[in-house]
Scaffold this active site. Sequence first.
Site, PDB file in Angstrom:
ATOM      1  N   CYS A   1       0.803  -1.217   0.000  1.00 54.98           N
ATOM      2  CA  CYS A   1       0.000   0.000   0.000  1.00 54.98           C
ATOM      3  C   CYS A   1       0.836   1.267   0.000  1.00 54.98           C
ATOM      4  CB  CYS A   1      -0.934   0.001   1.202  1.00 54.98           C
ATOM      5  SG  CYS A   1      -0.086  -0.347   2.726  1.00 54.98           S
TER       6      CYS A   1
ATOM      7  N   ASP B   1       2.515   2.428   2.462  1.00 57.31           N
ATOM      8  CA  ASP B   1       2.565   3.030   3.791  1.00 57.31           C
ATOM      9  C   ASP B   1       4.007   3.052   4.281  1.00 57.31           C
ATOM     10  OD1 ASP B   1      -0.108   3.099   3.653  1.00 57.31           O
ATOM     11  OD2 ASP B   1      -0.503   1.736   5.321  1.00 57.31           O
TER      12      ASP B   1
ATOM     13  N   CYS C   1      -2.836   4.312   6.108  1.00 62.51           N
ATOM     14  CA  CYS C   1      -4.269   4.238   6.372  1.00 62.51           C
ATOM     15  C   CYS C   1      -4.538   4.245   7.876  1.00 62.51           C
ATOM     16  CB  CYS C   1      -4.839   2.972   5.743  1.00 62.51           C
ATOM     17  SG  CYS C   1      -4.215   1.482   6.525  1.00 62.51           S
TER      18      CYS C   1
ATOM     19  N   CYS D   1      -0.985  -4.259   8.143  1.00 63.25           N
ATOM     20  CA  CYS D   1      -0.696  -3.068   8.950  1.00 63.25           C
ATOM     21  C   CYS D   1      -0.100  -3.469  10.299  1.00 63.25           C
ATOM     22  CB  CYS D   1      -1.972  -2.259   9.201  1.00 63.25           C
ATOM     23  SG  CYS D   1      -2.716  -1.634   7.706  1.00 63.25           S
TER      24      CYS D   1
END
Lengths: 232, 127
Positions: B37, B39, B63, B106
């Site tokens: 993603c 991140d 996110c 995450c």
Amino acid sequence: MTVLHDTTLQPGTPGPSAPLRPWVLDDRGHVDLERTGTPDHFAVLGLPRRLGLDTDHLDVTFRSLVRGLHPDRFAVHGPAAVARAQWHTSLVNDAYRTLRNFDRRVAYVLELAGDLREERYQPPAELLVHVFELNEAIDAMQDARDEGDAEAAAQAERDVREATATIRESRAEVTARLVAAAADWDAAQAASEQAGAELPALAQARTALRAGLGHARYLDNLLTRLDFSATQ
Amino acid sequence: MAYSDKVLDHYNNPRNVGSLPKSDPTVGTGVVGAPECGDVMKLQIKVNAAGVIEDARFKTFGCGSAIASSSLATEWVKGKTVEEAANLRNTDIVQELNLPPIKIHCSVLAEDAIRAALADYKAKQKA
């Protein structure tokens, strides 16, 4: 249960035919999806399994196949033949969409080997630090704009623009590395086909492809965020 | 997809946001990223003479789940010894925050960030 070969499906189709493997039909004459399985995208388009691919030739092949599979051509053969042609068209579309794009083609080759999600790619530490600082610069730019500090905003914009250029350069380098790894993979794949067994060089080439693809995705996500913040 | 209440709480009131001096020999810094993603997460720990993490800070660009995972991670490592902190697992974060399967990476990122910060701290101690 009837097993048909592709030659029966394309009456009078000009151009290349797709050497699909036989499919299994149900008793209504429709393709039994579960028992047929999904054929390999390269096979659907009648191409050898190689990453080096002439996209002009691919476009011509695709258009010719889709024309040949137009439902109107099959209406006289009954609704089951039309349904088969539609199924075949969807396979051709999927194959074309996947193989037309270089990055997707690489991802597909890794997926075929069951290699795509095996291990997580960790970007190099310097890149991460760079990405982090860049994100901070974007935040600073947005804060300065929100506060109406034109001078600080202009400075931050320059920083972000500079960083964006650096990231685009890295992306070009990654693309070059991926293209080289793709050539290695093609050579190893050809040698493996000849040997009738997977050679170690093939797995090595996959490792390089996987690393390159992970790196490329990371940079692409970053560039998307940069383009987005530029329009804000 | 709806975020769980705990994710929203950490997202709206993130704990321990900020930075610690990177060159301080008692500070360990970990910067990690998720290629899925894009991140990126920075997590820092400050370790006292007794080997206890007395402060932790993070900054995450990503996110809501990534922010919540790192916020929770800093809360958890504070007051733990370096050895105890190394035992923290991403599955604990998944459970606490009720993360859906698509957001599990995450929590993995937060675990990686702790490990990277601990490794940086240990490398500084040896030097």
